[in-house]
Design an enzyme around this catalytic site. Structure first.
Site, mmCIF file in Angstrom:
data_model
loop_
_atom_site.group_PDB
_atom_site.id
_atom_site.type_symbol
_atom_site.label_atom_id
_atom_site.label_comp_id
_atom_site.label_asym_id
_atom_site.label_seq_id
_atom_site.Cartn_x
_atom_site.Cartn_y
_atom_site.Cartn_z
ATOM 1 C CG ASP A 78 35.686 50.699 43.224
ATOM 2 O OD1 ASP A 78 34.951 49.720 43.001
ATOM 3 O OD2 ASP A 78 35.838 51.643 42.416
ATOM 4 C CG ASP A 93 32.781 48.572 39.437
ATOM 5 O OD1 ASP A 93 33.299 48.758 40.543
ATOM 6 O OD2 ASP A 93 33.088 49.236 38.407
ATOM 7 C CG HIS A 115 32.453 51.650 33.886
ATOM 8 N ND1 HIS A 115 32.400 50.299 34.047
ATOM 9 C CD2 HIS A 115 32.764 52.155 35.124
ATOM 10 C CE1 HIS A 115 32.700 49.998 35.311
ATOM 11 N NE2 HIS A 115 32.902 51.101 35.998
ATOM 12 C CG HIS A 139 36.085 50.633 32.383
ATOM 13 N ND1 HIS A 139 35.942 51.958 32.719
ATOM 14 C CD2 HIS A 139 36.356 50.000 33.556
ATOM 15 C CE1 HIS A 139 36.132 52.109 34.017
ATOM 16 N NE2 HIS A 139 36.397 50.929 34.551
ATOM 17 C CD GLU A 187 33.100 54.204 38.796
ATOM 18 O OE1 GLU A 187 33.863 54.245 39.771
ATOM 19 O OE2 GLU A 187 33.267 53.429 37.844
ATOM 20 C CD GLU A 230 31.683 51.614 40.681
ATOM 21 O OE1 GLU A 230 32.664 51.482 41.432
ATOM 22 O OE2 GLU A 230 31.732 51.435 39.446
HETATM 23 MN MN MN Z 1 34.402 50.449 41.059
HETATM 24 MN MN MN Z 2 33.401 51.269 38.088
#
Ligand code: MN
Ligand code: MN
Length: 294
Positions: free
Chosen positions: A83, A94, A156, A164, A188, A280
């Protein structure tokens, strides 16, 4: 959103996409996690971005928030989730993918489930469905493969220097009729053969600034100032500070945590022996809908 902000969002996404494609074939069982994390983070800088958060390299039942410490000895194995985050001027991409390093059929199916759930969720977003519908699609896709979504991990909204912020995108059926408006979002899904609920594990060495209040120790003050200047309100890790200031920064981090300047995230884990996969991507909803990290 200004044209410059949009440009930064798209640039962050492009770098994230390039790095995913570049790192994937290099990750093999047995490679030290710290080597993978540093390769990714160095490449982000080389391509003109900055890490938006420490690279998470979480294995098997650890769902998230494992980043190698400065002296980490863990080697890549099992079901590995990568990630990674890129920021340009505080605007974030992200994105995450999962790898089976064991040539294990079960792992491969689990990885396929979260990947497919992400694809279906993005389709629902493009068709302007509600948050409830998006969650339902994720849950049904994962369950159709014989697994469960992790119910207490969510997608998010994101904002400038905020990983976030605002809306939460649940990975299960829910009654929210609200639709995603203009903004930047991370979707995600996590799929598991475990309990479907993660709990707090060991401290992760990943921190975020919560308060700039004064601290007596000059060494801790120096490190706090660096954090404010360099990471602002984005997550960072002890490994980065050890690289910059040496191991004495570990004591300063403890002082800053005790003084409530910093919050340290715990690792997020399911029951021992279970496995979790994650997929994600980042989505920009503007006049058009763009998956920035793909
Ligand atoms: Mn992530
Ligand atoms: Mn994330």
């Amino acid at each position: 959103m200004t044209p410059k902000q949009k440009e930064n969002i798209l640039k962050a996404g492009k770098i994230a996409k390039q790095i995913k494609e570049w790192i994937k074939p290099q990750i093999k069982k047995g490679i030290p996690l710290i080597e993978i994390a540093e390769k990714i983070e160095d490449k982000i800088i080389e391509l003109g971005g900055k890490p938006a958060f420490p690279t998470n390299l979480s294995i098997n039942e650890i769902a998230a928030h494992y980043t190698p410490s400065y002296n980490d000895e863990t080697h890549a194995n099992g079901l590995l989730k990568v990630d990674l985050g890129v920021q340009v001027g505080g605007w974030i991409a992200d994105t995450a993918f999962s790898l089976d390093l064991e040539n294990n059929e079960g792992n491969k199916k689990l990885i396929e489930a979260s990947k497919e759930a992400l694809k279906n969720a993005i389709k629902k977003i493009e068709e302007k469905n509600s948050l409830g519908e998006i969650g339902k699609t994720i849950q049904e896709t994962i369950e159709s493969k014989g697994f469960s979504p992790v119910i207490n991990l969510t997608g998010h909204e994101m904002n400038e220097y905020e990983l976030h912020s605002g809306l939460t995108i649940f990975n299960i059926k829910n009654s929210k009729i609200e639709k995603l408006g203009k903004g930047l979002y991370a979707v995600e899904p996590f799929a598991t053969n475990g309990s479907g609920k993660v709990h707090d594990g060991k401290p992760s060495g990943i921190y975020i600034l919560v308060n700039e209040r004064n601290i007596r120790s000059p060494e801790a003050r120096k490190i706090l100032n660096f954090i404010i200047e360099e990471y602002k309100t984005l997550p960072f890790c002890s490994r980065w500070l050890v690289k910059k200031f040496g191991t004495k920064s570990l004591f300063a981090l403890r002082q800053l945590e005790d003084n409530e300047n910093l919050h340290q995230y715990p690792q997020l884990v399911d029951s021992a022996g279970s496995k979790i996969s994650q997929a994600e991507n980042t989505i920009l909803i503007d006049d058009e809908i763009i998956v920035t990290s793909e």
